[in-house]
Design a protein around this motif. Structure first.
Motif, PDB file in Angstrom:
ATOM      1  N   UNK A 199       0.808  -1.214   0.000  1.00  0.00           N
ATOM      2  CA  UNK A 199       0.000   0.000   0.000  1.00  0.00           C
ATOM      3  C   UNK A 199       0.845   1.270   0.000  1.00  0.00           C
ATOM      4  N   UNK A 200       2.163   1.126   0.136  1.00  0.00           N
ATOM      5  CA  UNK A 200       3.025   2.313   0.101  1.00  0.00           C
ATOM      6  C   UNK A 200       2.945   3.033  -1.238  1.00  0.00           C
ATOM      7  N   UNK A 201       2.625   2.308  -2.307  1.00  0.00           N
ATOM      8  CA  UNK A 201       2.598   2.898  -3.646  1.00  0.00           C
ATOM      9  C   UNK A 201       1.190   3.264  -4.109  1.00  0.00           C
ATOM     10  N   UNK A 202       0.184   3.064  -3.262  1.00  0.00           N
ATOM     11  CA  UNK A 202      -1.172   3.421  -3.668  1.00  0.00           C
ATOM     12  C   UNK A 202      -1.403   4.920  -3.499  1.00  0.00           C
ATOM     13  N   UNK A 203      -2.139   5.497  -4.424  1.00  0.00           N
ATOM     14  CA  UNK A 203      -2.480   6.914  -4.360  1.00  0.00           C
ATOM     15  C   UNK A 203      -3.984   7.153  -4.230  1.00  0.00           C
ATOM     16  N   UNK A 204      -4.774   6.336  -4.927  1.00  0.00           N
ATOM     17  CA  UNK A 204      -6.212   6.530  -4.914  1.00  0.00           C
ATOM     18  C   UNK A 204      -6.804   6.171  -3.554  1.00  0.00           C
ATOM     19  N   UNK A 205      -7.620   7.044  -3.036  1.00  0.00           N
ATOM     20  CA  UNK A 205      -8.337   6.791  -1.788  1.00  0.00           C
ATOM     21  C   UNK A 205      -9.818   6.665  -2.106  1.00  0.00           C
ATOM     22  N   UNK A 206     -10.426   5.574  -1.635  1.00  0.00           N
ATOM     23  CA  UNK A 206     -11.836   5.306  -1.885  1.00  0.00           C
ATOM     24  C   UNK A 206     -12.632   5.477  -0.600  1.00  0.00           C
ATOM     25  N   UNK A 207     -13.947   5.279  -0.696  1.00  0.00           N
ATOM     26  CA  UNK A 207     -14.770   5.116   0.489  1.00  0.00           C
ATOM     27  C   UNK A 207     -15.813   4.058   0.211  1.00  0.00           C
TER      28      UNK A 207
END
Length: 352
Positions: free
Chosen positions: A52-60
């Protein structure tokens, strides 16, 4: 965006989830996993959190009816955030629910892990987080040991590679009323119909409409517009299209905020093409229920992500590639009547 250098693993439960379409059942453990080996928690942290260190998109978390109370995962994690004593009970319900939605014939069976973490950082906040992960792919490992006069070799089948997380999500204890902050990983079945079940059927995720996603979506829409839509209304060479893409990337690299009128005026210029782009953007917003503002703060991370997909290469048969990074007026297209072939003439001052 997600870091875990201060994080700790509090509790974890493991279950097995089969595919009901293949007449496979689920198997629930009676209690959380007992971590008696001091090394295992560190390995699990690496396996679960490092991707998850490389994830940028944040969802809900969301629901098609717009009633968040109908989202099962939101219900189960809220139980745990309110009362951690209900963690294992909630993990059992999550496993049962995953089994229920895993009904595509290509979905693989595997272990479901639900973990509770302390002090995971997202967007500058240290928060408790619940992780839900699934391992589907197993590998065979060789182990070489010293022996008298040499070495011995052993192997282990159906083992898990801790550097390859198949599926996972982290749900952070913040913004409960909006569906929490969620980041997600899905490295199996990508591009296949079976892939949608993790994000869409199981989690019911909706992307958060922040600066990253507005920047990312606008650049993605513009790229599609230039490469696919413009040909319907205008005669344009590939060099002209590359120039339009380069100009848009220059705008997003140089500006701190996006302004629709400023962008279309500086980058597109042609009034008819501007109206066509605005209409194309509006269709996207309606189709994906994802409104994009005419003004927003530009996300540098989103620009970097899109920059990797923006192509500035003009491919000519199998002989030449021309990389266009600057003024398109310095490249001129023509046709040679004698050779019956197209050509490009390139102007420059120095050869490096």
């Amino acid at each position: 965006m997600v870091t875990f250098f201060e994080a700790s693993l509090d509790i974890i439960s493991v279950h097995h989830v089969g595919n009901p379409a293949q007449n496979e059942l689920y198997a629930l453990s009676e209690h959380p996993l007992e971590l008696t080996d001091e090394v295992i928690p560190g390995l699990l942290m690496q396996y679960f959190l490092k991707p998850f260190e490389k994830t940028n998109e944040v969802y809900h978390l969301a629901h098609s009816s717009n009633d968040l109370n109908l989202n099962e995962i939101h219900h189960f994690v809220t139980q745990v955030f309110d009362d951690k004593e209900r963690f294992h009970e909630a993990s059992e319900q999550v496993a049962k629910y995953l089994h229920k939605v895993s009904n595509h014939p290509k979905i693989k069976s595997g272990e479901l892990y639900m973990a509770y973490f302390n002090k995971v950082q997202i967007e500058g906040n240290l928060l408790d987080a619940i992780g839900i992960f699934k391992s589907e792919n197993k590998e065979t490992y060789l182990k070489v040991n010293p022996a008298k006069g040499g070495f011995s070799v052993e192997y282990e089948e159906n083992a898990i590679n801790i550097n390859k997380l198949d599926k996972g999500c982290l749900i952070f204890n913040i913004e409960k009323e909006n569906g929490y902050k969620v980041v997600v990983i899905d490295n199996t079945n990508r591009g296949q119909e079976a892939a949608v079940y993790w994000k869409d059927e199981f989690l019911h995720l909706k992307i958060r409409n922040d600066s990253f996603n507005q920047t990312n979506n606008t650049l993605g829409i513009y790229k599609t517009f230039v490469t696919q839509k413009l040909d319907d209304e205008f005669e344009m060479s590939k060099a002209d299209k590359i120039d339009l893409l380069n100009r848009s990337m220059k705008y997003f690299n140089e500006k701190e905020t996006f302004d629709m009128d400023e962008f279309t005026g500086e980058v597109i210029g042609n009034p008819k093409a501007i109206e066509s782009f605005k209409s194309f953007k509006s269709q996207f917003e309606t189709e994906y229920e994802s409104p994009i503002g005419d003004n927003f703060e530009i996300s540098g991370n989103a620009v970097k992500k899109q920059q990797r997909t923006y192509k500035s290469v003009l491919k000519l048969d199998k002989n030449f590639h021309i990389y266009i990074h600057g003024d398109k007026e310095l490249i001129e297209k023509g046709f040679d009547d004698d050779k019956r072939m197209n050509y490009y003439k390139v102007y420059f001052k120095e050869e490096n």
